[in-house]
Design an enzyme around this catalytic site. Structure first.
Site: not given
Length: 230
Positions: A150, A188
């Site tokens: 990701s 993230k």
């Protein structure tokens, strides 16, 4: 080779086109890249056009087309993108130090970060990871194994060991370990959008998730990566 800001803008436009079907406004681009004026966005878009990454579509407002994306290996390693230290032996990474001076420190090594698992639950007290002492200074850090793709557009690959400075605060744009709803730990990029917090992946196949500020707790900021090679 793109500059960090050119690379960041290109990926931002690509994500917005994927999600919204229309390119972001110049004001949105300015805010996303934390620039002071729209003139900087004009220069970046012109540079991306000249390099063949973007195309302006005539007679249409906010009409940009991403022609191509740079390979992951071309991602800039400056700014908010962490540096990667590669090698087999820590002695090579740390370099020569004066006699009696510590060359390395052992950090607690957490397991692979995964949805549904608080970061503290990942820790195996028997596992540590050695890093150069100069990397961590006097701050508290921990090491974390990365799982998944990701964050590949930020140069963070599956199997990397992330070095995280323990902190409960972060600036917008930082790559953080975030705990969502006291249950899910994730690595993230953090963005503040008004009263909300966005956790952005660095892979166009994944969607940005937006939460209220009371649902996200910062558990650390990414400062470096180690990548093992055979």
């Amino acid at each position: 080779m793109l500059t960090r800001k050119q690379h960041e803008l290109l990926l931002y436009i690509h994500r917005r086109l994927q999600v919204d079907g229309v390119s972001p406004s110049f004001e949105e681009m300015k805010e996303a890249l934390r620039l002071r004026s729209k003139s900087g966005i004009h220069r970046l878009i012109t540079a991306l056009e000249e390099r063949g990454f973007l195309r302006r579509l005539p007679h249409r407002a906010r009409a940009l087309e991403v022609v191509k994306l740079p390979p992951v290996s071309a991602a800039p390693a400056t700014g908010f993108t962490p540096s990667v230290i590669q090698g087999r032996k820590l002695e090579v990474l740390a370099g020569k130090r004066s006699e009696g001076e510590a060359t390395a420190v052992s950090l607690p090594l957490y397991g692979k970060i995964a949805a549904g698992t608080p970061i503290e639950a990942l820790r195996d007290p028997t596992e540590t990871f050695d890093v150069p002492a100069t990397l961590v200074g006097n701050h508290e850090h921990y090491a974390l194994r990365v799982e998944g793709d990701s964050m590949i557009d930020a140069g963070i690959l599956d199997g990397d060991v992330a070095i995280v400075r323990r902190s409960d605060t972060a600036e917008t744009g930082d790559i953080v370990v975030a705990l969502v709803d006291d249950a899910e730990a994730t690595l993230k990029r953090l963005r503040r959008k008004g009263a909300s917090i966005a956790l952005e992946p660095e892979n166009a196949r994944y969607e940005t998730r937006i939460f209220g500020p009371d649902r996200v707790k910062v558990q650390g900021r990414l400062v470096a990566l180690f990548r093992q090679f055979d």
